[in-house]
Design a protein around this motif. Structure first.
Motif, PDB file in Angstrom:
ATOM      1  N   GLY A   2      17.361 -40.102   2.861  1.00 31.78           N
ATOM      2  CA  GLY A   2      18.687 -41.041   2.887  1.00 31.78           C
ATOM      3  C   GLY A   2      19.842 -41.144   2.384  1.00 31.78           C
ATOM      4  N   TYR A   3      20.149 -38.941   2.104  1.00 29.60           N
ATOM      5  CA  TYR A   3      20.654 -38.432   1.411  1.00 29.60           C
ATOM      6  C   TYR A   3      21.878 -38.828   2.877  1.00 29.60           C
ATOM      7  N   ASN A   4      22.170 -38.398   4.132  1.00 34.25           N
ATOM      8  CA  ASN A   4      22.063 -38.568   5.257  1.00 34.25           C
ATOM      9  C   ASN A   4      22.415 -39.677   5.852  1.00 34.25           C
ATOM     10  N   ILE A   5      22.061 -41.020   5.701  1.00 35.71           N
ATOM     11  CA  ILE A   5      23.037 -41.994   5.824  1.00 35.71           C
ATOM     12  C   ILE A   5      23.814 -41.976   4.927  1.00 35.71           C
ATOM     13  N   GLY A   6      23.578 -42.003   3.510  1.00 35.30           N
ATOM     14  CA  GLY A   6      24.870 -42.218   2.448  1.00 35.30           C
ATOM     15  C   GLY A   6      26.122 -41.489   2.776  1.00 35.30           C
ATOM     16  N   LEU A  84      14.761 -44.534  -0.640  1.00 34.73           N
ATOM     17  CA  LEU A  84      15.418 -44.408   0.505  1.00 34.73           C
ATOM     18  C   LEU A  84      17.254 -44.482   0.158  1.00 34.73           C
ATOM     19  N   LEU A  85      17.078 -45.553  -0.909  1.00 34.86           N
ATOM     20  CA  LEU A  85      17.939 -45.874  -2.100  1.00 34.86           C
ATOM     21  C   LEU A  85      19.018 -44.907  -2.551  1.00 34.86           C
ATOM     22  N   CYS A  86      17.753 -44.348  -3.558  1.00 33.19           N
ATOM     23  CA  CYS A  86      18.435 -42.985  -4.596  1.00 33.19           C
ATOM     24  C   CYS A  86      19.411 -42.177  -3.496  1.00 33.19           C
ATOM     25  N   GLY A  87      18.799 -42.206  -2.671  1.00 31.69           N
ATOM     26  CA  GLY A  87      19.578 -40.580  -1.413  1.00 31.69           C
ATOM     27  C   GLY A  87      20.768 -41.292  -0.807  1.00 31.69           C
ATOM     28  N   ILE A  89      22.815 -44.131  -2.037  1.00 30.36           N
ATOM     29  CA  ILE A  89      23.717 -43.836  -2.718  1.00 30.36           C
ATOM     30  C   ILE A  89      24.215 -42.620  -3.463  1.00 30.36           C
ATOM     31  N   LYS A  90      23.805 -41.343  -4.102  1.00 33.36           N
ATOM     32  CA  LYS A  90      23.810 -39.968  -3.925  1.00 33.36           C
ATOM     33  C   LYS A  90      24.297 -39.653  -3.308  1.00 33.36           C
ATOM     34  N   GLY A  91      24.356 -39.337  -1.431  1.00 32.56           N
ATOM     35  CA  GLY A  91      24.828 -38.994  -0.370  1.00 32.56           C
ATOM     36  C   GLY A  91      26.024 -39.493  -0.242  1.00 32.56           C
ATOM     37  N   ALA A  92      26.657 -41.310  -0.481  1.00 27.93           N
ATOM     38  CA  ALA A  92      27.789 -41.314  -0.387  1.00 27.93           C
ATOM     39  C   ALA A  92      28.120 -41.530  -1.340  1.00 27.93           C
ATOM     40  N   VAL A 100      26.407 -37.544  -8.835  1.00 30.92           N
ATOM     41  CA  VAL A 100      25.724 -38.227  -9.566  1.00 30.92           C
ATOM     42  C   VAL A 100      23.376 -37.718  -9.611  1.00 30.92           C
ATOM     43  N   ASP A 101      23.134 -38.291 -10.502  1.00 31.05           N
ATOM     44  CA  ASP A 101      21.284 -37.860 -10.811  1.00 31.05           C
ATOM     45  C   ASP A 101      21.407 -39.739 -10.011  1.00 31.05           C
ATOM     46  N   VAL A 102      19.846 -40.224  -8.970  1.00 31.30           N
ATOM     47  CA  VAL A 102      19.663 -41.066  -9.025  1.00 31.30           C
ATOM     48  C   VAL A 102      18.414 -41.317  -8.755  1.00 31.30           C
ATOM     49  N   LYS A 103      17.876 -42.290  -9.815  1.00 29.99           N
ATOM     50  CA  LYS A 103      16.788 -42.148  -9.580  1.00 29.99           C
ATOM     51  C   LYS A 103      15.501 -43.272 -10.268  1.00 29.99           C
TER      52      LYS A 103
END
Length: 134
Positions: A2-6, A84-87, A89-92, A100-103
């Motif tokens: 999800g990082y690239n999506i963010g 996917l949501l964590c990635g 948020i982190k990417g955005a 940020v650390d998101v888990k």
């Protein structure tokens, strides 16, 4: 995941929401929950469990639309299906200079009462000019 999506989604979010720069992490939490999740998933998670230092909070999601009609298969109970949501948020947040650390802490798919995503502010990222460019 999800990082690239963010990374790409933040541009669309900023263009559509007309939100200015957040002054602190609490304001960022409100924008994520009240605008970001509402705009893209149609839900509004509850922001809670703030750390005493104000650098960590939880997003509590009662009805995660990504888990509708989903069951974890036997032998895969440790799978974070909505990771996917964590990635995202982190990417955005990295695109707006926030590391940020998101888990996941809790997940309805694993039998918990609620889905909980924990965000911890690590540091403000500095703008860097690529090597060779002035």
């Amino acid at each position: 995941m999800g990082y690239n999506i963010g990374v790409r989604l933040i541009e669309d979010f900023l263009a559509r929401s007309n939100v200015g720069r957040c002054n602190d992490f609490r304001e960022t939490a409100d924008v994520i929950s009240k605008l970001g999740f509402k705009m893209y998933l149609g839900i509004t998670p509850v922001v809670s469990n703030w750390s005493p230092a104000g650098d960590e909070f939880s997003l509590l999601i009662e009805n995660n639309p990504l888990t509708d009609f989903v069951e974890l298969p036997p032998g895969h109970s440790q799978l974070n299906f909505s990771n996917l949501l964590c990635g995202v948020i982190k990417g955005a947040l990295e695109m707006i200079q926030m590391d940020v650390d998101v888990k996941f802490v809790q997940d309805i798919l694993k039998g918990d009462n609620i889905t909980e995503i924990r965000l911890k502010f690590l540091r403000r990222l500095e703008d860097a000019i690529p090597v060779g460019e002035d």
